[in-house]
Write an enzyme that holds these catalytic residues in place. Structure first.
Site, PDB file in Angstrom:
ATOM      1  N   ALA A 123     -25.494 -39.249  31.019  1.00 14.42           N
ATOM      2  CA  ALA A 123     -25.154 -39.843  32.316  1.00 14.42           C
ATOM      3  C   ALA A 123     -24.506 -38.781  33.181  1.00 14.42           C
ATOM      4  CB  ALA A 123     -24.176 -40.999  32.123  1.00 14.42           C
ATOM      5  N   LYS A 124     -24.311 -39.063  34.429  1.00 18.42           N
ATOM      6  CA  LYS A 124     -23.520 -38.197  35.306  1.00 18.42           C
ATOM      7  C   LYS A 124     -23.075 -39.035  36.487  1.00 18.42           C
ATOM      8  CE  LYS A 124     -22.311 -33.821  35.307  1.00 18.42           C
ATOM      9  NZ  LYS A 124     -22.123 -32.944  34.136  1.00 18.42           N
ATOM     10  N   GLY A 125     -21.952 -38.629  37.096  1.00 19.40           N
ATOM     11  CA  GLY A 125     -21.482 -39.338  38.278  1.00 19.40           C
ATOM     12  C   GLY A 125     -20.954 -38.358  39.297  1.00 19.40           C
TER      13      GLY A 125
END
Ligand code: NAD
Length: 434
Positions: A123-125
């Site tokens: 994931a990444k944000g």
């Protein structure tokens, strides 16, 4: 993270026009994915599944500025794939953040966790903002509101953030506190990269640079090159670059050049690293350093050296400068420092590239250790963390190079093949939920 200052007014997307003409990081990632998937003979259905992120969240993040006005920022969280376990990936605060970049970084996290065989997905944000223009209070309000915006996805069993560009352990402490307040009890394992006092792991801060050192040592062994006197140049002197410099020098390599955003310094006989590290710890820029010749960041990449460590930004090694690179080994501390076009040139020149999804995986490996320690409630000493990190990095290096040799591809495609094969295997076993 830059020192928060009292703010100037910031626009929401002052960089919009520039980033649109830059290389699209998602396409850069996909071109390697396609190559590896084709060589693996991935079945068409699975190929389609792995080409798309599972979930993309866009949130508006209203923040009360210190001057009484309200500003609305845009935040993202992309869950790329969770077949192997909870999604894992950092949160970035930067004006360059955009959905394609977050998607690419989330996919990289999926492949990276699989390369080092961690039970995590990717994931990444990110939030489009410039933390250098925000006060600490504004940054805290931004972090808490962004966290509550994406809270449904977060959790030790579902999605576990960590620091990335312009976020640090202080920001992770706010994310953990916000999540815990919503849950009505303390949940340390919801983020990694936390302060050690509140469930962080010893050795996490140094883990990425330490991992770079381990895989560079393995590459030198493999190529029959000596350690003593081998010259290394490092772009970026932050967390990854400065620790890699210190540990590689400790191993016996000679650090001949380093740089930060202000430019680089070079001494063909070897820099006085203790002095340079002290200079950086005093928060001074390398452009103000007196004891060496000054070079630009472009010059640093093509300097006479044996090992080059890009440890700053994406897309710095391109088809323009790849042909002038003199290093025999490139150890990618940064995420995505080399374009697909540059890969071809480096390959023709016989440069041994240790790809980002292997080279900088030390960080997520010790994040995994942190998550394990939080969940077990039992904390390891630093020597144990470092030994376990070394074992995983060395084994992963051997597996990537074996895959590359078996399929007669470069190490990057070898690493993608290893990762995609592992993710695909779990998808086949789990089947398609209808
Ligand atoms: P950092 O903010 O601590 O350091 C970044 C360094 O790059 C600083 O020295 C900065 O001055 C320099 N820099 C910024 N702009 C530059 C430019 N235009 N030219 C040259 N240098 C420039 O960041 P970090 O944590 O060391 O991360 C560096 C890279 O490593 C990023 O690509 C990040 O995604 C990647 N990475 C970091 C970790 C980690 O655990 N910190 C893990 C995996 C990957």
């Amino acid at each position: 993270m830059s020192t928060p200052q009292r703010h100037a007014h910031i626009g929401i997307r002052p960089d919009k026009d520039t980033f649109l003409v830059q290389e699209n990081p998602f396409e850069e990632m996909m071109s390697r994915f396609d190559d590896a998937a084709k060589r693996l003979g991935l079945e068409p259905g699975l190929y389609q599944v792995l080409r798309f992120p599972e979930k993309q969240i866009i949130v508006s993040v209203p923040v009360l500025r210190d001057n009484g006005t309200v500003e609305v920022f845009t935040g993202y969280r992309v869950i790329y794939n969770t077949s192997r376990g909870p999604a894992k990936g950092g949160i970035r605060f930067d004006l360059q953040v955009n959905l394609d970049e977050v998607k690419a970084l989330a996919a990289w996290m999926t492949w990276k966790c699989a390369v080092v065989n961690l039970p995590f997905g990717g994931a990444k944000g990110g939030v489009i903002c410039d933390p250098a223009t925000m006060s600490l209070g504004e940054l805290e309000r931004l972090t808490r509101r962004y966290t509550s915006g994406i809270i449904d996805t977060l959790g030790p069993d579902s999605d576990v953030p960590a620091p990335d560009v312009n976020t640090n352990e202080r920001v992770m402490a706010w994310v953990m506190d916000t999540y815990s307040m919503h849950k009505r009890h303390t949940v340390t394992a919801v983020v990694t990269g936390k302060p050690v006092e509140m469930g962080g792991s010893l050795g996490r801060r140094e883990a990425t640079g330490r991992g770079c050192m381990f895989v560079t040592r393995e590459a030198l062994k493999k190529l029959g090159m000596p350690i003593k006197g081998t010259r290394v140049a490092i772009q970026g002197f932050g967390n990854v670059g400065s620790v890699a410099a210190e540990l590689m020098s400790g191993l016996g390599l000679t650090v001949v050049a380093v740089s930060d955003k202000s430019g680089g310094i070079h001494d063909p006989k070897g820099l006085n690293l203790a002095e340079v590290l002290k200079h950086a710890r005093d928060r001074k820029l390398l452009s103000d350093y007196k004891g060496a010749e000054h070079v630009t960041n472009q010059e640093l990449l093509t300097i006479d050296c044996d090992v080059l460590v890009p440890a700053a930004l994406e897309n710095v090694i391109t088809d323009e400068n790849a042909k002038h690179i003199k290093a025999r080994i490139i150890c990618e501390g940064a995420n995505g420092p080399t374009t697909a076009a540059a890969d071809k040139i480096l390959n023709q020149k016989g440069v041994f590239v240790i790809p980002d999804i292997l080279a900088n995986a030390g960080g997520v490996t010790v994040s995994y250790f942190e998550w394990v320690q939080d969940r077990g409630g039992y904390f390891w000493d630093e020597a144990t963390v470092n030994q376990r990190l070394e074992r995983i990095m060395v084994q992963s290096f051997d597996e990537v190079t074996a895959m590359a040799e078996k399929h007669k591809v470069d190490n990057r495609i070898g690493a993608y093949m290893l990762a995609i094969d592992r993710v695909a295997a779990v998808h086949r076993l789990r089947g398609l939920y209808a």
